[in-house]
Design a protein around this motif. Structure first.
Motif, PDB file in Angstrom:
ATOM      1  N   LEU A   1     -14.085   7.162 -73.299  1.00 10.55           N
ATOM      2  CA  LEU A   1     -13.246   6.093 -72.742  1.00 10.55           C
ATOM      3  C   LEU A   1     -11.815   6.173 -73.277  1.00 10.55           C
ATOM      4  O   LEU A   1     -10.851   5.952 -72.527  1.00 10.55           O
ATOM      5  CB  LEU A   1     -13.846   4.722 -73.047  1.00 10.55           C
TER       6      LEU A   1
ATOM      7  N   ALA B   1     -13.987   8.066 -66.941  1.00 13.46           N
ATOM      8  CA  ALA B   1     -14.394   6.710 -67.345  1.00 13.46           C
ATOM      9  C   ALA B   1     -15.668   6.285 -66.637  1.00 13.46           C
ATOM     10  O   ALA B   1     -16.585   5.728 -67.269  1.00 13.46           O
ATOM     11  CB  ALA B   1     -13.269   5.716 -67.061  1.00 13.46           C
TER      12      ALA B   1
ATOM     13  N   TRP C   1     -19.197   5.562 -68.432  1.00 15.41           N
ATOM     14  CA  TRP C   1     -19.833   4.250 -68.298  1.00 15.41           C
ATOM     15  C   TRP C   1     -21.274   4.401 -67.794  1.00 15.41           C
ATOM     16  O   TRP C   1     -22.178   3.726 -68.272  1.00 15.41           O
ATOM     17  CB  TRP C   1     -19.023   3.375 -67.349  1.00 15.41           C
ATOM     18  N   ARG C   2     -21.484   5.300 -66.840  1.00 17.84           N
ATOM     19  CA  ARG C   2     -22.837   5.505 -66.304  1.00 17.84           C
ATOM     20  C   ARG C   2     -23.785   6.087 -67.340  1.00 17.84           C
ATOM     21  O   ARG C   2     -24.974   5.807 -67.302  1.00 17.84           O
ATOM     22  CB  ARG C   2     -22.763   6.412 -65.079  1.00 17.84           C
TER      23      ARG C   2
ATOM     24  N   ARG D   1     -23.450   5.601 -70.666  1.00 18.25           N
ATOM     25  CA  ARG D   1     -23.102   4.957 -71.934  1.00 18.25           C
ATOM     26  C   ARG D   1     -24.272   4.867 -72.901  1.00 18.25           C
ATOM     27  O   ARG D   1     -24.094   4.987 -74.103  1.00 18.25           O
ATOM     28  CB  ARG D   1     -22.476   3.594 -71.689  1.00 18.25           C
TER      29      ARG D   1
END
Length: 160
Positions: free
Chosen positions: A9, A59, A63-64, A66
């Motif tokens: 990130l 990003a 996020w997917r 994480r």
């Protein structure tokens, strides 16, 4: 501890910022194609759009994933200290170069890095620092004719 998710990130954020700065920089330029070829802002604008898109993809992918990425440590306390031991002298070199010139800063950096980080003898560090600095001076100033940032010491020695 820095995990992979946070690092991904942060990387996406930095790339997004670079892309946004590129867009701002090309905003005052013509970004189209003229009869004689691309205008001044053509490539910066498109590269900035690509960077912003790549940052968004990084990003979203981070996020997917994480849950998986958060479990992967990137750097721990010991590794962070090692990075700082090399990074702080580099920052010091940049700061010193502004006042004393690049060659003095380079010699001091090499001496500190070899002695403090590498744990070598002072004489070894001094020999390498002076040798590499002298070789850099010869290559850049004499062979390539590229003057680098000078400080008061170089000026005093007649090199500035």
């Amino acid at each position: 501890m820095l995990d992979r998710f946070r690092l991904e990130l942060a990387f996406a954020g930095v790339i997004l910022l670079v892309g946004a700065l590129g867009l701002l920089g090309s905003a005052g330029l013509d970004t189209g194609w003229a009869s004689d070829g691309p205008q001044a802002g053509f490539f910066p604008f498109r590269v900035s759009i690509i960077l912003i898109g790549a940052a968004a993809l990084v990003a979203v992918n981070a996020w997917r994933a994480r849950g998986t990425l958060a479990a992967i440590p990137v750097i721990d306390r010991e590794g962070g200290l090692r990075v700082l031991r090399f990074g702080l002298p580099v920052l010091g070199m940049v700061a010193v170069a502004q006042w004393l010139g690049l060659y003095v800063a380079m010699a001091l950096y090499l001496l500190v890095a070899i002695r403090w980080v590498g744990g070598r003898r002072f004489a070894t560090g001094l020999a390498v620092a002076l040798g590499v600095t002298f070789a850099s001076f010869v290559v850049f100033e004499k062979w390539f004719g590229v003057p680098l940032l000078k400080g008061p010491l170089e000026t005093l020695l007649g090199l500035g």
